[in-house]
Every structure is written in C-alpha cells, then in structure tokens.
Design an enzyme around this catalytic site. Structure first.
Site, short mmCIF file in Angstrom:
data_model
loop_
_atom_site.label_atom_id
_atom_site.label_comp_id
_atom_site.label_asym_id
_atom_site.label_seq_id
_atom_site.Cartn_x
_atom_site.Cartn_y
_atom_site.Cartn_z
N ASN A 171 -5.24 6.55 -7.91
CA ASN A 171 -4.19 6.79 -7.31
C ASN A 171 -3.12 6.14 -7.86
O ASN A 171 -1.51 6.28 -7.40
CB ASN A 171 -3.53 6.69 -5.95
CG ASN A 171 -4.36 5.05 -5.37
OD1 ASN A 171 -4.17 4.75 -6.57
ND2 ASN A 171 -3.56 4.69 -4.19
N ASP B 21 -3.19 -9.58 -7.88
CA ASP B 21 -3.04 -9.39 -6.57
C ASP B 21 -4.55 -10.29 -6.14
O ASP B 21 -5.32 -10.53 -6.27
CB ASP B 21 -2.80 -7.79 -6.27
CG ASP B 21 -3.88 -7.02 -7.42
OD1 ASP B 21 -5.12 -7.99 -8.51
OD2 ASP B 21 -3.79 -6.04 -7.96
N GLU C 199 1.00 0.52 -4.25
CA GLU C 199 0.39 2.43 -3.81
C GLU C 199 1.49 2.92 -4.20
O GLU C 199 2.84 2.61 -4.13
CB GLU C 199 -0.42 2.18 -2.32
CG GLU C 199 -1.82 0.51 -2.29
CD GLU C 199 -2.64 1.62 -2.76
OE1 GLU C 199 -2.84 1.67 -3.27
OE2 GLU C 199 -3.79 1.27 -1.87
N HIS D 298 -1.88 3.38 -8.87
CA HIS D 298 -1.18 2.45 -8.13
C HIS D 298 -1.69 1.14 -9.67
O HIS D 298 -2.75 1.32 -10.38
CB HIS D 298 -1.91 1.43 -7.68
CG HIS D 298 -4.03 1.25 -6.83
ND1 HIS D 298 -4.42 0.83 -6.35
CD2 HIS D 298 -4.49 0.61 -8.63
CE1 HIS D 298 -5.56 0.75 -6.85
NE2 HIS D 298 -5.76 -0.11 -7.57
C1 F6R Z 1 -7.18 -5.28 -9.51
C2 F6R Z 1 -5.29 -4.37 -10.19
C3 F6R Z 1 -5.87 -2.91 -10.00
C4 F6R Z 1 -6.66 -2.56 -10.53
C5 F6R Z 1 -7.01 -0.83 -10.40
C6 F6R Z 1 -8.31 -0.38 -11.07
O1 F6R Z 1 -6.39 -6.51 -9.97
O2 F6R Z 1 -5.01 -4.18 -10.01
O3 F6R Z 1 -4.89 -2.17 -9.75
O4 F6R Z 1 -5.87 -2.66 -11.89
O5 F6R Z 1 -7.52 -0.49 -8.72
O6 F6R Z 1 -9.54 -0.99 -10.93
P1 F6R Z 1 -10.77 -0.76 -12.04
O7 F6R Z 1 -10.60 -0.80 -13.11
O8 F6R Z 1 -12.00 -1.49 -11.18
O9 F6R Z 1 -11.10 0.64 -12.22
#
Ligand code: F6R
Length: 251
Positions: free
Chosen positions: A135, A67, A142, A137
């Site tokens: 959440n 992403d 989301e 995701h």
């Molecule tokens: C980032 C991504 C997100 C993160 C998630 C957790 O490329 O795909 O889904 O993996 O937001 O982020 P952290 O590791 O910073 O808690």
C-alpha cells in the site's frame, strides 16, 4: 531518486550490500536505521558474510530501527526486536548498547515515541534502509501519513495486517497498532536505500516513482530527498514506464 533494476532478488541483495559496505568502510562510526520484513533479509545475510570475512565491522555503528508492533513483547517471535536480533544483530559485532529500538512493551506509547524522537535528534541517521509496503507505506507510515509526521503510535491498515499475517499464526494475531518513525524522521537521513522485490510490489513502486509526492502513497515523499537509491528486481520494476532505461544503466 536513482533507480537500479536487478535481474533478481539475489542481485538486489548483493548490490544493496555493496552500497552499505562501501559506506561503512568510508565511515565506520555510522548511524544506520534498519528495516525489518522479508526484503532486507538477503542484504543482512550478505552483510553478515562481509563481517565474517573481515571486510566490515559494526563495532562502532549506532543502530536504530524504523518500527515495532504495538503492543508486543520483545521476546515474542513476531516482534521486530526478535527479528533483528535473530536474523542480524546476533550474527554481527554490533554492541548491544548501541542498538536503539522502539519499545513495543511500553505502557505509555506517547512517552516512548518522545524518548525515541529525542534520541533520533541526538544521532543523525547517515543511512536509512527501507522496504515498501503493497500500500506504499514506508516504516509503518500508512497512506494518509503527512510528510511532517514524526515518531508516533499508528493504526495499521487491514491490508498491512493481512500482508504481515504470514509471520503470525492467523491474521487475528497481528497487532492492530504499531510504533513508527515518521516520514520527517526518514527524510532527515543523509542517504536512503529502498529495496523492492517481487511482483506484488510492482504497483506500489510505480506509484512511488511516477506520482508526485502525495499522502496516498507515503513512499512518494522520498522524492523530496536528494540522496535516495532504489534497488528493485525485475519483477518489482515490471510496471515502470522507463524500466528499460533504468535497466540499461551501469550498476
Ligand atoms: C518494516 C517496515 C515495513 C516493510 C514493508 C515491506 O520494518 O518498515 O515498511 O519494509 O512492509 O515488508 P516486506 O519486506 O516483508 O515485504
């Protein structure tokens, strides 16, 4: 879904690296899709070390990333493009022409997503690395995302913007939109490795592991995949019903 619980973040990163190293030694021409965020940083540090020691090489690896914020300049310190080069790609022997990224600078996000989706079809992902949002995701899928979703422009939830504001000056600076691979794209990978660390991920992890696949917890769709390994540290796993059982299993 195979669940591994580790003592702490250091062990989690080490275990994740062992898995990636093994796969890469078996198949040096792998297609790997990477995630950004804090969680995989320890894994990336271990992989950089393994490259330095000559244990593995990314010379023949094709990479994708899950992403990117939208809109964002590639050279902005908050872009996922910058994140990956700064924390990983610049420190390993991957070829720049083998790196694929969603372009957060595009004027035409729809066309950009189609381009990426086409590329993804051409190179089947062998290994997908994932984190999980508070959440639930995965990528920027989301809650409400469908299991058939493809690469697309999405609106970020306020809680995601708040959570990610630690990388920005203020929450207001966090983009409201993002480009993300869809759940379907993620599920098409040969193997999926999801990492979760810290207490703040405990609720999300519990939902993912204990609920049937559902849109409110997009990570729960990983249950539809046959080859998923989840590595969670003790803190992230603290709410799981069967945590003692998982913790006792040999790593
Ligand atoms: C980032 C991504 C997100 C993160 C998630 C957790 O490329 O795909 O889904 O993996 O937001 O982020 P952290 O590791 O910073 O808690």
């Amino acid at each position: 879904m195979k669940i591994i619980i580790t003592k702490n973040y250091r062990e989690l990163s080490k275990k994740a690296a062992e898995i990636v190293i093994k796969e890469l030694q078996k198949r040096p021409k792998m297609v790997i899709c990477f995630a950004t965020g804090s969680t995989p940083l320890g894994l990336y540090r271990n992989l950089i070390e393994a490259v330095g020691e000559g244990k593995i090489s990314f010379r023949d690896v094709i990479s994708f990333n899950l992403d990117e914020y939208y809109p964002i300049k590639k050279n902005s310190k908050q872009s996922y493009y910058y994140f990956m080069f700064h924390n990983f790609f610049n420190k390993i022997d991957i070829k720049k022409q083998n790196i694929n990224f969603l372009n957060g600078e595009t004027k035409n996000p729809e066309k950009e997503c189609k381009r990426y989706q086409k590329k993804l079809k051409k190179y089947k992902i062998d290994l997908q690395i994932l984190g999980i949002g508070v959440n639930c995701h995965i990528g920027f899928n989301e809650p409400g995302s469908s299991k058939d979703s493809g690469t697309r422009l999405v609106k970020l939830e306020e809680c995601t913007r708040k959570e990610n504001s630690r990388f920005f000056k203020t929450k207001k600076d966090v983009p409201k939109m993002a480009l993300t691979m869809g759940i379907k794209d993620i599920l098409s990978a040969g193997k999926i490795l999801l990492l979760a660390s810290g207490k703040k991920k405990a609720k999300a992890l519990k939902k993912m592991v204990e609920e049937p696949p559902n849109k409110d917890c997009p990570a729960s769709f990983l249950k539809l995949h046959k080859n998923v390994i989840v590595i969670a540290d003790k803190e992230a796993a603290c709410l799981l019903k069967k945590q003692k059982f998982y913790a006792k299993r040999k790593l």
